[in-house]
Design a protein around this motif. Structure first.
Motif, PDB file in Angstrom:
ATOM      1  N   VAL A 146     -13.845  22.646 -56.455  1.00  0.00           N
ATOM      2  CA  VAL A 146     -13.095  22.226 -55.272  1.00  0.00           C
ATOM      3  C   VAL A 146     -14.033  22.019 -54.084  1.00  0.00           C
ATOM      4  O   VAL A 146     -13.864  21.096 -53.282  1.00  0.00           O
ATOM      5  CB  VAL A 146     -11.996  23.258 -54.952  1.00  0.00           C
ATOM      6  CG1 VAL A 146     -11.374  22.971 -53.587  1.00  0.00           C
ATOM      7  CG2 VAL A 146     -10.919  23.245 -56.025  1.00  0.00           C
ATOM      8  N   MET A 147     -15.060  22.873 -53.989  1.00  0.00           N
ATOM      9  CA  MET A 147     -16.024  22.762 -52.885  1.00  0.00           C
ATOM     10  C   MET A 147     -17.076  21.688 -53.136  1.00  0.00           C
ATOM     11  O   MET A 147     -17.990  21.502 -52.335  1.00  0.00           O
ATOM     12  CB  MET A 147     -16.710  24.109 -52.648  1.00  0.00           C
ATOM     13  CG  MET A 147     -15.773  25.170 -52.107  1.00  0.00           C
ATOM     14  SD  MET A 147     -16.635  26.713 -51.677  1.00  0.00           S
ATOM     15  CE  MET A 147     -17.175  27.251 -53.299  1.00  0.00           C
ATOM     16  N   ALA A 204     -13.005  27.074 -58.108  1.00  0.00           N
ATOM     17  CA  ALA A 204     -13.273  27.082 -56.667  1.00  0.00           C
ATOM     18  C   ALA A 204     -14.562  26.326 -56.350  1.00  0.00           C
ATOM     19  O   ALA A 204     -14.641  25.598 -55.343  1.00  0.00           O
ATOM     20  CB  ALA A 204     -13.375  28.521 -56.162  1.00  0.00           C
ATOM     21  N   MET A 205     -15.576  26.470 -57.197  1.00  0.00           N
ATOM     22  CA  MET A 205     -16.824  25.740 -56.968  1.00  0.00           C
ATOM     23  C   MET A 205     -16.608  24.239 -57.075  1.00  0.00           C
ATOM     24  O   MET A 205     -17.155  23.460 -56.279  1.00  0.00           O
ATOM     25  CB  MET A 205     -17.883  26.204 -57.976  1.00  0.00           C
ATOM     26  CG  MET A 205     -18.337  27.637 -57.787  1.00  0.00           C
ATOM     27  SD  MET A 205     -19.541  28.164 -59.038  1.00  0.00           S
ATOM     28  CE  MET A 205     -20.931  27.112 -58.628  1.00  0.00           C
TER      29      MET A 205
END
Length: 262
Positions: free
Chosen positions: A131-132, A128-129
């Motif tokens: 992706v951000m 998720a990190m």
């Protein structure tokens, strides 16, 4: 057609070793790149210090005593009891102190770092990190590795002082050593580069402990059991690497820096 990795003996271990060294190089490169996670560094420094200071101090006392008693007994047999202090200090400062610090940081703080990163990995927080657009290595790994290095250097000084004081106490109390001769032998055998190599070893050992813990935490097997296995593996791998690197650094130091009086 190239054989698959499973058919080549040692290919998996070689690949893992390459990834470990690649992570170490990435950590070094990102350590000087903005944004720098100062708050995370301070938090990790405090956590590692809080779980390592007391066990390190408690271990260094009997370790210094054992070295002093063993060296003192051997020196007495050889008729060189007056050199017990200098020999004991060299053993503590050059060898025992950096290893004690690194082993305890790896066992106490490294296992916690590995478990934390491993739990984040299996929950897909790392993905998720990414992706951000946030680098997990720069955000999470670099502050933890730098904190391990800083704590290792500072604790190395503490262990050296406590170990030398414990060795002095036991030598004078149990082996009828002379306080003046114990202290005077420092200048006969010890020299300032001995302290430098001890601190340098602590710095390198702290880096190794942090990188290995982070690597296993970022690459666990699926599930909670995989995280537990990764923690165990990180401690074992760190121990093996520390003793090998200590051998290499000691051999280089003894070749580069001549003994005092040589």
């Amino acid at each position: 057609m190239a054989a698959p990795d499973s058919a080549v003996p040692g290919a998996g271990a070689l690949r893992q070793t390459g990834r470990l060294f690649a992570l170490a190089a990435t950590v070094l490169a990102l350590s000087f790149r903005r944004p720098f996670q100062l708050r995370e560094l301070i938090q990790q420094f405090w956590f590692i210090a809080s779980v390592s200071i007391l066990p390190t101090a408690l271990v260094s006392i009997p370790f210094g005593a054992v070295i002093s008693l063993q060296v003192g007994s051997l020196a007495k047999q050889l008729g060189a009891q007056s050199l017990t202090g200098g020999a004991s200090v060299l053993a503590v400062v050059q060898q025992a102190s950096p290893l004690i610090v690194a082993l305890l940081i790896s066992g106490a703080a490294g296992s916690a770092i590995c478990a934390d990163l491993g739990s984040r990995t299996i929950r897909e927080e790392m993905d998720a990190m990414e992706v951000m657009g946030v680098s997990p290595i720069q955000r999470l790994v670099v502050p933890r590795v730098l904190a391990c290095m800083a704590v290792a250097v500072l604790l190395n000084g503490l262990v050296s002082v406590v170990g030398v004081a414990g060795g002095y106490f036991f030598n004078v109390l149990l082996q009828d050593g002379t306080p003046g001769a114990y202290l005077a032998s420092f200048s006969a055998l010890a020299q300032l580069p001995d302290l430098y190599i001890g601190e340098f070893k602590a710095l390198i050992f702290g880096f190794i402990a942090g990188v290995v813990a982070a690597y296993r935490g970022l690459n666990p097997n699926p599930g909670p059991k995989g995280v537990g296995d990764a923690v165990n593996q990180s401690v074992v791998i760190t121990f093996l690497m520390l003793f090998f690197v200590n051998l290499v650094l000691t051999a280089i130091y003894l070749q580069v820096v001549p003994p005092k009086g040589a």
